[in-house]
Design a protein around this motif. Structure first.
Motif, PDB file in Angstrom:
ATOM      1  N   TYR A 237       1.666  12.412  -2.854  1.00 16.86           N
ATOM      2  CA  TYR A 237       0.885  12.958  -1.746  1.00 16.86           C
ATOM      3  C   TYR A 237       0.981  12.017  -0.555  1.00 16.86           C
ATOM      4  O   TYR A 237       0.997  10.785  -0.715  1.00 16.86           O
ATOM      5  N   LEU A 238       1.033  12.596   0.640  1.00 11.85           N
ATOM      6  CA  LEU A 238       0.862  11.839   1.872  1.00 11.85           C
ATOM      7  C   LEU A 238      -0.453  12.288   2.473  1.00 11.85           C
ATOM      8  O   LEU A 238      -0.577  13.427   2.934  1.00 11.85           O
ATOM      9  N   ASN A 239      -1.437  11.390   2.435  1.00 10.29           N
ATOM     10  CA  ASN A 239      -2.809  11.743   2.798  1.00 10.29           C
ATOM     11  C   ASN A 239      -3.262  12.929   1.955  1.00 10.29           C
ATOM     12  O   ASN A 239      -3.274  12.824   0.735  1.00 10.29           O
ATOM     13  N   SER A 240      -3.567  14.090   2.540  1.00 10.53           N
ATOM     14  CA  SER A 240      -4.061  15.221   1.751  1.00 10.53           C
ATOM     15  C   SER A 240      -2.977  16.236   1.412  1.00 10.53           C
ATOM     16  O   SER A 240      -3.253  17.236   0.756  1.00 10.53           O
TER      17      SER A 240
ATOM     18  N   THR B 124      -2.629   2.397   4.919  1.00  5.89           N
ATOM     19  CA  THR B 124      -3.948   1.826   4.627  1.00  5.89           C
ATOM     20  C   THR B 124      -4.246   1.747   3.130  1.00  5.89           C
ATOM     21  O   THR B 124      -5.191   1.068   2.727  1.00  5.89           O
TER      22      THR B 124
ATOM     23  N   ASP C 177      -2.848   4.878  -3.786  1.00  8.93           N
ATOM     24  CA  ASP C 177      -3.682   5.079  -4.967  1.00  8.93           C
ATOM     25  C   ASP C 177      -2.891   5.810  -6.051  1.00  8.93           C
ATOM     26  O   ASP C 177      -2.450   6.943  -5.838  1.00  8.93           O
TER      27      ASP C 177
ATOM     28  N   VAL D 265      -1.118   8.799  -4.129  1.00 12.26           N
ATOM     29  CA  VAL D 265      -1.509   9.196  -2.779  1.00 12.26           C
ATOM     30  C   VAL D 265      -1.269   8.012  -1.842  1.00 12.26           C
ATOM     31  O   VAL D 265      -1.847   6.940  -2.026  1.00 12.26           O
TER      32      VAL D 265
ATOM     33  N   ARG E 291      -1.783   6.683   1.858  1.00 10.34           N
ATOM     34  CA  ARG E 291      -2.686   6.968   2.972  1.00 10.34           C
ATOM     35  C   ARG E 291      -2.264   6.165   4.204  1.00 10.34           C
ATOM     36  O   ARG E 291      -1.919   4.986   4.103  1.00 10.34           O
ATOM     37  N   THR E 292      -2.306   6.840   5.341  1.00  7.40           N
ATOM     38  CA  THR E 292      -1.990   6.188   6.608  1.00  7.40           C
ATOM     39  C   THR E 292      -3.195   6.239   7.527  1.00  7.40           C
ATOM     40  O   THR E 292      -4.081   7.087   7.371  1.00  7.40           O
TER      41      THR E 292
ATOM     42  N   GLU F  20      -3.063  10.603  10.684  1.00  9.51           N
ATOM     43  CA  GLU F  20      -2.327  11.695  10.049  1.00  9.51           C
ATOM     44  C   GLU F  20      -0.931  11.811  10.666  1.00  9.51           C
ATOM     45  O   GLU F  20      -0.774  11.741  11.878  1.00  9.51           O
TER      46      GLU F  20
END
Length: 274
Positions: free
Chosen positions: A47-50, A84, A87, A96, A98-99, A102
């Motif tokens: 996943y990239l963010n959501s 950032t 996970d 996942v 996270r940046t 978005e």
């Protein structure tokens, strides 16, 4: 063990990890029973963010680096993007990334195409666009270093020696191997390496990328976009891979076995010191 033989190696395969292989009983050509270990395959959803991006079949080691490297190599996480967090949920088999802001990756997903690579073999149109104006440094590639690397990599304990059916990728500097990754897909192994380099802020311009896989167009594109000027393989080439390498000035050396090899692009970097 391998770090004792080659102190420069910071990351090495762990063929003794019971999660990576499974014992299987069969028979040989004479009908006699044989016991051997075969490589495991596990799904890993990235996943990239959501946004769910892709599900890859992988051996399961270094999932965070695989996810980060895949997104970097596909241009979905760029050099200026702040990561950032990463996970990993082993039970759900997901990672996942996270940046801070978005990213605009929906258009990239719409242009996704399937390539000839095994496992994760998707390449996006803007990967080719990223090659425009690309300049790779004139880092020399010594023939003596190729001989040393071939010997070092062949002596490093690996899943390939333990069970086969796997690809390896090694980042090298001169005659020294630095980080060695394996996976069922050659692109997975390269993505793990890219994630490790991004995570550790490892420079690329003075390095060589060694792979056991074919020198295809996607392998050439990934190596060039990572900023690594030399790509070496014990396997062969594809015509498009050679064409792209010549366009971007990437040195590609293939069919490397022992002291023999063939260079089809960027021979100006090769120093014939042997």
């Amino acid at each position: 063990m391998s770090t004792e033989i080659f102190p420069s190696l910071r990351v090495v395969p762990n063929p003794a990890d019971p999660r990576l292989t499974r014992p299987v009983t069969g028979v040989d050509q004479t009908g006699a029973p044989v016991d051997l270990r075969v490589v495991e395959e596990r799904p890993l959803t990235i996943y990239l963010n959501s946004r769910e991006i892709v599900t890859a079949m992988t051996i399961g080691d270094h999932p965070e680096w695989l996810a980060l490297g895949f997104l970097c190599n596909q241009g979905m996480v760029r050099a200026q993007d702040e990561v950032t967090g990463i996970d990993y949920d082993e039970e759900l088999e997901t990672v996942v990334v996270r940046t801070a802001i978005e990213t605009d990756h929906e258009a990239k997903l719409a242009r996704a195409t399937r390539t000839s690579g095994c496992a994760v073999g998707t390449v996006f149109g803007d990967m080719m666009e990223g090659l425009e104006g690309l300049t790779l440094p004139p880092t020399p590639l010594r023939v003596s270093d190729l001989h040393s690397l071939s010997n070092a990599i062949n002596r490093t304990p690996s899943l390939y020696l333990e069970a086969g059916a796997i690809h390896g990728t090694c980042l090298c500097q001169g005659p020294d191997p630095l980080a060695y990754f394996e996976d069922v897909g050659r692109h997975n192994a390269v993505d793990k390496l890219a994630g490790w380099m991004r995570d550790g802020n490892v420079s690329a311009g003075d390095k060589t990328l060694y792979t056991t896989g074919r020198l295809t167009s996607e392998m050439v594109i990934k190596c060039a976009l990572m900023g690594i000027p030399c790509l070496v393989s014990r396997s062969g080439f594809t015509a498009w891979g050679v064409e792209i390498a010549r366009q971007v000035g990437l040195t590609v050396v293939g069919r490397m076995k022992g002291s023999r090899f063939i260079c089809l692009s960027g021979e100006d970097r090769v120093q014939w010191d042997v």
